[in-house]
Design a protein around this motif. Sequence first.
Motif, PDB file in Angstrom:
ATOM      1  N   SER A   1      38.047  33.503  65.990  1.00 56.49           N
ATOM      2  CA  SER A   1      37.206  33.714  64.799  1.00 56.49           C
ATOM      3  C   SER A   1      35.980  34.577  65.080  1.00 56.49           C
ATOM      4  O   SER A   1      35.290  34.987  64.145  1.00 56.49           O
TER       5      SER A   1
ATOM      6  N   ALA B   1      26.173  31.157  58.224  1.00 59.60           N
ATOM      7  CA  ALA B   1      27.488  31.496  58.782  1.00 59.60           C
ATOM      8  C   ALA B   1      27.417  31.987  60.227  1.00 59.60           C
ATOM      9  O   ALA B   1      28.416  31.956  60.945  1.00 59.60           O
TER      10      ALA B   1
ATOM     11  N   LYS C   1      24.885  27.938  63.306  1.00 59.86           N
ATOM     12  CA  LYS C   1      25.127  26.677  62.585  1.00 59.86           C
ATOM     13  C   LYS C   1      25.152  25.500  63.543  1.00 59.86           C
ATOM     14  O   LYS C   1      25.626  25.612  64.672  1.00 59.86           O
TER      15      LYS C   1
ATOM     16  N   ARG D   1      40.871  26.486  61.287  1.00 64.68           N
ATOM     17  CA  ARG D   1      39.478  26.375  61.727  1.00 64.68           C
ATOM     18  C   ARG D   1      38.920  25.047  61.252  1.00 64.68           C
ATOM     19  O   ARG D   1      39.318  24.549  60.196  1.00 64.68           O
TER      20      ARG D   1
ATOM     21  N   ASN E   1      36.252  24.196  59.779  1.00 60.56           N
ATOM     22  CA  ASN E   1      35.465  24.131  58.545  1.00 60.56           C
ATOM     23  C   ASN E   1      36.232  23.269  57.543  1.00 60.56           C
ATOM     24  O   ASN E   1      37.385  23.522  57.275  1.00 60.56           O
TER      25      ASN E   1
ATOM     26  N   ASN F   1      39.879  28.129  55.020  1.00 63.29           N
ATOM     27  CA  ASN F   1      38.946  27.782  56.101  1.00 63.29           C
ATOM     28  C   ASN F   1      38.418  29.020  56.820  1.00 63.29           C
ATOM     29  O   ASN F   1      37.347  28.980  57.415  1.00 63.29           O
TER      30      ASN F   1
ATOM     31  N   THR G   1      35.200  30.030  55.607  1.00 59.05           N
ATOM     32  CA  THR G   1      34.260  28.948  55.937  1.00 59.05           C
ATOM     33  C   THR G   1      34.320  27.755  54.982  1.00 59.05           C
ATOM     34  O   THR G   1      33.420  26.914  54.974  1.00 59.05           O
TER      35      THR G   1
ATOM     36  N   GLU H   1      31.597  25.155  53.431  1.00 62.45           N
ATOM     37  CA  GLU H   1      30.323  25.462  54.085  1.00 62.45           C
ATOM     38  C   GLU H   1      29.756  26.810  53.675  1.00 62.45           C
ATOM     39  O   GLU H   1      28.654  27.182  54.076  1.00 62.45           O
ATOM     40  N   LYS H   2      30.545  27.568  52.878  1.00 60.94           N
ATOM     41  CA  LYS H   2      30.075  28.914  52.512  1.00 60.94           C
ATOM     42  C   LYS H   2      28.745  28.869  51.760  1.00 60.94           C
ATOM     43  O   LYS H   2      27.976  29.825  51.773  1.00 60.94           O
TER      44      LYS H   2
END
Length: 422
Positions: free
Chosen positions: A189, A215, A218, A318, A320, A367, A370, A373-374
């Motif tokens: 990623s 992003a 974190k 991922r 997320n 995912n 993100t 969590e975006k």
Amino acid sequence: MGNNKKDLQVLIAGGGIGGLTTALYLHKAGIPVKVFESVTELKPLGVGINIQPHAVKRLFSLDLQDALDATGIRTARLSFYSKRGSLIWTEPRGLDAGYDVPQYSIHRGELQMLLYRAVIERIGTENVLTGHHLSGFEQDDNGVTVHFEDRKTGETIGSYQGDILIGADGIMSKTRQIFYPDEGVPVYSGLILWRGIVETDAYLDGRTMVMVGNATRKAVIYPVSQQSMNQGKSLVNWIMELPIHMDLPPKKEDWNRPGNKADFANQFQQWKFDWLDIPNLIDITDSIYEFPMIDRDPIPQWSFGRVTLLGDAAHAMRPNGSNGASQAIWDAETITDMLLEKDETVQALKAYEDLRLEPVSNLVLENRKTGPEKVMQEADDNCTGDCTHQCTCLARDYLETVASRYKKLAGFDTDSVNQQSS
Ligand SMILES: Cc1cc2nc3c(=O)[nH]c(=O)nc-3n(C[C@H](O)[C@H](O)[C@H](O)COP(=O)(O)OP(=O)(O)OC[C@H]3O[C@@H](n4cnc5c(N)ncnc54)[C@H](O)[C@@H]3O)c2cc1C
């Protein structure tokens, strides 16, 4: 395959969360199963993981509630904070959010061990073969023959026959590689995760998962141990995430390696908030692991005759959205249901793929954006710097929409879970 499922023999390669849960489901359905695990001894390795209500309900249906409560924390909230420590979004989770089952934040190794103990107890040690690394297989109209080797020496150990092979052998799945020989290493990623776990004082209410930053920088932090909480402390799992440009090393052994605080800690030095001191958390942690965030591209087919893929072998994603293991647990139920429902083995594996491949592939792709969590990056982009305790850059309606959209996509919106039979 006849209608009597007791005549079936299912072979599972991989004793991770997906493989072990599948063994428990098959056993409950009266279908004989053997698990083959590559390592010689399963140990409670790893750090934290969240098990979402849609997976918890399935684990409860396997009589694992007491075992989960003995080790995991019943998560009460998920909160996103800006890099200045102001609150972007907070929502109740699990029972506090109206689900009829909790969400658990739990040590990944403890979860694997509790599943392992249940499997041993229910199907017997003779059906759980450690030190067996799948190296190949052949299949025909009568069954599948699976070959195993000692992973360290490469020495052949033996071959077993069954009606079905489930490749639950993780992100570096040999089973998958046999069907997709040109796929190569996972997709990196561009982000490195430094992960640690440390016993300290509880922050907030002691049952909240927090994500801080944006992003490109974190922190993800949550408590994972009920035992620690019972003793007035908190075993806190943390992940610090930063972009690092590199090529993914070809060997898996080079991914999960001891990390060095000097490589990342200074980037989080300012994140000392009145509700949590993140630099201190890093400071007091002894062992740190460095891990590239990776996944796999979705593939068009999981089931090939009598052989299929499950869990990360089928859909490594991922982290997320905290859903990879939860989706593997869902796969375990679906494959069992299809084996019970369909007369023919091959048809059952295809039906499992039909139900699971498309929604989980969509989640893998989501995912990459993100997931839920975006909003942290969006808040960062819109931030005027005026927010103190509460960030007001994004409209509440919008934040609610993002959170509920992801839960629907991943199959854990409250209505779907509460309607799900246990
Ligand atoms: C940083 C991070 C955070 C995460 N957080 C969450 C979270 O909060 N919630 C969530 O649901 N998921 C989370 N995940 C994802 C989750 O850990 C995985 O999706 C899950 O462990 C997959 O389970 P599995 O059984 O498919 O694979 P694995 O757990 O990888 O198990 C595979 C098993 O197969 C064995 N094996 C490998 N090759 C062979 C072979 N050839 N023969 C026999 N055995 C073999 C391995 O030794 C292993 O025991 C996270 C992942 C990461 C990296």
